[in-house]
Design a protein around this motif. Structure first.
Motif, PDB file in Angstrom:
ATOM      1  N   LYS A  43      51.096  55.611  55.768  1.00 51.58           N
ATOM      2  CA  LYS A  43      50.917  56.926  55.213  1.00 51.58           C
ATOM      3  C   LYS A  43      49.386  57.234  55.229  1.00 51.58           C
ATOM      4  O   LYS A  43      48.907  58.044  54.292  1.00 51.58           O
ATOM      5  N   GLY A  44      48.596  56.231  55.709  1.00 54.82           N
ATOM      6  CA  GLY A  44      47.215  56.540  55.727  1.00 54.82           C
ATOM      7  C   GLY A  44      46.563  55.999  54.491  1.00 54.82           C
ATOM      8  O   GLY A  44      45.507  56.262  54.270  1.00 54.82           O
ATOM      9  N   MET A  45      47.178  55.167  53.740  1.00 49.16           N
ATOM     10  CA  MET A  45      46.449  54.530  52.335  1.00 49.16           C
ATOM     11  C   MET A  45      45.615  53.404  52.814  1.00 49.16           C
ATOM     12  O   MET A  45      45.897  52.017  52.460  1.00 49.16           O
ATOM     13  N   THR A  46      44.663  53.638  53.461  1.00 43.29           N
ATOM     14  CA  THR A  46      43.540  52.613  53.489  1.00 43.29           C
ATOM     15  C   THR A  46      42.241  53.199  53.458  1.00 43.29           C
ATOM     16  O   THR A  46      42.096  54.445  53.246  1.00 43.29           O
ATOM     17  N   ARG A  47      41.361  52.410  52.961  1.00 41.31           N
ATOM     18  CA  ARG A  47      39.929  52.947  52.758  1.00 41.31           C
ATOM     19  C   ARG A  47      38.717  51.947  53.332  1.00 41.31           C
ATOM     20  O   ARG A  47      39.144  50.644  53.100  1.00 41.31           O
ATOM     21  N   ALA A  48      37.619  52.170  53.567  1.00 37.48           N
ATOM     22  CA  ALA A  48      36.639  51.209  53.926  1.00 37.48           C
ATOM     23  C   ALA A  48      35.823  51.106  53.111  1.00 37.48           C
ATOM     24  O   ALA A  48      35.341  51.974  52.106  1.00 37.48           O
ATOM     25  N   LEU A  49      35.364  49.837  52.785  1.00 40.07           N
ATOM     26  CA  LEU A  49      34.414  49.309  51.821  1.00 40.07           C
ATOM     27  C   LEU A  49      33.245  48.651  52.519  1.00 40.07           C
ATOM     28  O   LEU A  49      33.664  47.350  53.032  1.00 40.07           O
ATOM     29  N   VAL A  50      32.238  48.780  52.455  1.00 41.48           N
ATOM     30  CA  VAL A  50      31.150  48.112  52.966  1.00 41.48           C
ATOM     31  C   VAL A  50      30.507  47.194  51.853  1.00 41.48           C
ATOM     32  O   VAL A  50      30.139  47.624  50.562  1.00 41.48           O
ATOM     33  N   VAL A  51      30.586  45.940  52.023  1.00 45.23           N
ATOM     34  CA  VAL A  51      29.921  45.024  51.028  1.00 45.23           C
ATOM     35  C   VAL A  51      28.495  44.668  51.656  1.00 45.23           C
ATOM     36  O   VAL A  51      28.266  44.101  52.757  1.00 45.23           O
ATOM     37  N   GLU A  52      27.302  44.842  50.453  1.00 39.27           N
ATOM     38  CA  GLU A  52      26.236  44.664  51.119  1.00 39.27           C
ATOM     39  C   GLU A  52      25.692  43.547  50.296  1.00 39.27           C
ATOM     40  O   GLU A  52      25.657  43.106  49.470  1.00 39.27           O
ATOM     41  N   ARG A  53      24.816  42.689  51.148  1.00 39.57           N
ATOM     42  CA  ARG A  53      24.313  41.184  50.510  1.00 39.57           C
ATOM     43  C   ARG A  53      23.277  41.592  49.333  1.00 39.57           C
ATOM     44  O   ARG A  53      22.523  42.548  49.507  1.00 39.57           O
ATOM     45  N   ASP A  54      23.570  40.820  48.390  1.00 42.21           N
ATOM     46  CA  ASP A  54      22.765  41.023  47.386  1.00 42.21           C
ATOM     47  C   ASP A  54      22.413  39.560  46.994  1.00 42.21           C
ATOM     48  O   ASP A  54      23.288  38.867  46.581  1.00 42.21           O
ATOM     49  N   GLY A  55      21.056  39.367  46.883  1.00 43.35           N
ATOM     50  CA  GLY A  55      20.690  37.945  46.268  1.00 43.35           C
ATOM     51  C   GLY A  55      21.256  37.358  45.199  1.00 43.35           C
ATOM     52  O   GLY A  55      21.461  36.110  45.013  1.00 43.35           O
ATOM     53  N   ALA A  56      21.335  38.123  44.123  1.00 44.15           N
ATOM     54  CA  ALA A  56      21.840  37.737  42.862  1.00 44.15           C
ATOM     55  C   ALA A  56      23.136  37.738  42.815  1.00 44.15           C
ATOM     56  O   ALA A  56      23.880  38.339  41.916  1.00 44.15           O
ATOM     57  N   GLU A  57      23.791  36.839  43.751  1.00 44.10           N
ATOM     58  CA  GLU A  57      25.309  36.970  43.573  1.00 44.10           C
ATOM     59  C   GLU A  57      25.967  36.206  42.353  1.00 44.10           C
ATOM     60  O   GLU A  57      25.885  34.996  42.262  1.00 44.10           O
ATOM     61  N   PRO A  58      26.837  37.023  41.432  1.00 42.70           N
ATOM     62  CA  PRO A  58      27.463  36.244  40.443  1.00 42.70           C
ATOM     63  C   PRO A  58      28.609  35.376  41.056  1.00 42.70           C
ATOM     64  O   PRO A  58      28.986  35.712  42.206  1.00 42.70           O
ATOM     65  N   SER A  59      28.901  34.691  40.362  1.00 42.03           N
ATOM     66  CA  SER A  59      29.994  33.409  41.116  1.00 42.03           C
ATOM     67  C   SER A  59      31.339  33.628  40.173  1.00 42.03           C
ATOM     68  O   SER A  59      31.294  34.420  38.943  1.00 42.03           O
ATOM     69  N   LEU A  60      32.392  33.075  40.715  1.00 46.40           N
ATOM     70  CA  LEU A  60      33.582  33.185  40.067  1.00 46.40           C
ATOM     71  C   LEU A  60      33.813  32.810  38.550  1.00 46.40           C
ATOM     72  O   LEU A  60      33.079  31.648  38.451  1.00 46.40           O
ATOM     73  N   PRO A  61      34.244  33.519  37.762  1.00 42.32           N
ATOM     74  CA  PRO A  61      34.452  33.037  36.425  1.00 42.32           C
ATOM     75  C   PRO A  61      35.279  31.835  36.311  1.00 42.32           C
ATOM     76  O   PRO A  61      35.999  31.494  37.263  1.00 42.32           O
ATOM     77  N   PRO A  62      35.089  30.883  35.108  1.00 37.48           N
ATOM     78  CA  PRO A  62      35.948  29.579  35.040  1.00 37.48           C
ATOM     79  C   PRO A  62      37.473  30.153  34.708  1.00 37.48           C
ATOM     80  O   PRO A  62      37.541  31.473  34.232  1.00 37.48           O
TER      81      PRO A  62
END
Ligand code: CU
Length: 292
Positions: A156-175
């Motif tokens: 039914k059209g339930m999609t959406r584009a998301l652009v992820v842009e590189r960012d030097g200070a990337e947070p990492s996954l939490p414990p």
């Protein structure tokens, strides 16, 4: 109930796109990025926040975000159930191509990666979340949960584009306190789940994608009862989704947090099998367990 019905129906038909997982995830606080590495000492940071609102049948979300660990908060305004399934596309591919590919065969094509995201909350107005590791590139947000008519929302059209842009200070996954490993076709936990708010690191080690939908069951009910209800909704629902993740490709990880109460829960995978296209629960990827 109707929504639940739809959910089940679609599942029963097993004709449509796979995967209705929903996940409550949010990661406990923390000191992410405590890795020993030398030069990142000051870059350790908490995940970023990304709010996604869903309703029938659209995503309300930003068009661009920075890379790195991101807590996706899903607020469902309903009335149908909705989830956020993030799929990263190979350079040069488009969201329209992905839609066409999934309409033809409900398995993510080999030029795309299932990155996961929060699964649907159990009712409109509720919220779930999942911390996802975002890498640069074009992504599609999709919802493949079927409505009351059995048609998955992506149709039914339930999609959406998301652009992820590189960012030097990337947070990492939490414990996280617990690790859940997904494989063909089951779930392994590093330790039993006890009541309380628990964080789980969900990892897929299998060649094909898997998800985990966490369902809080009514007393005396099992995962099979929930599936049966989905196939033929009648009477009181035997359970209610409370979180999980959507599809994760091999090697992908999400961190979720869920409030567990003492009682019975189920893990379920609705992702369509790469071989016979049946939802994975039909291959045994379901588990009923007790939280004490
Ligand atoms: Cu699976």
């Amino acid at each position: 109930m109707t929504r639940m019905a739809g959910l089940v129906l679609g599942v029963a038909l097993a004709v449509v796109l796979g995967g209705c997982a929903d996940g409550t995830a949010d990661a406990a606080a923390g000191a992410a990025g405590t890795e020993v590495g030398a030069r990142t000492a000051s870059s350790a940071s908490s995940p970023r926040d990304l709010l996604v609102r869903t309703r029938d049948h659209v995503f309300d979300a930003p068009a661009r975000v920075a890379s790195g660990a991101t807590r996706i908060r899903l607020v469902n305004e309903g009335p149908d159930f909705h989830h956020v399934w993030l799929i990263r596309l190979e350079a040069g591919r488009t969201v329209e191509e992905l839609e066409r590919a999934l309409a033809e065969r409900p398995v993510t094509p080999d030029w795309a990666v299932d990155v996961g995201g929060p699964n649907t909350p159990g009712a409109a107005g509720e919220e779930t979340s999942a911390v996802v590791q975002l890498e640069p590139g074009l992504h599609a947000l999709v919802c493949v949960i079927p409505g009351p008519d059995g048609v998955p929302h992506i149709m039914k059209g339930m999609t959406r584009a998301l652009v992820v842009e590189r960012d030097g200070a990337e947070p990492s996954l939490p414990p996280a306190e617990l690790v859940m490993t997904m494989d063909d076709y089951g779930y392994r936990l590093s330790a039993p789940i006890r009541a309380g708010r628990r964080s789980l690191r969900v990892e897929n080690v299998a060649a094909q994608a898997h998800e985990v939908l966490i369902v809080k069951l009514e007393k005396g009910k099992r995962a099979e009862d929930f599936l049966q209800f989905l196939a033929a909704p009648e009477g009181t629902p035997p359970g209610k989704p409370v979180g999980g993740t959507t599809g994760l490709s091999r090697g992908q990880t999400n961190v979720i947090s869920v409030d567990f109460e003492p009682g019975t829960y189920a893990f379920l995978c609705f992702v369509h099998d790469a071989g016979d296209l049946k939802p994975h629960f039909m291959h045994g990827m379901m588990q009923t367990f007790e939280v004490t």
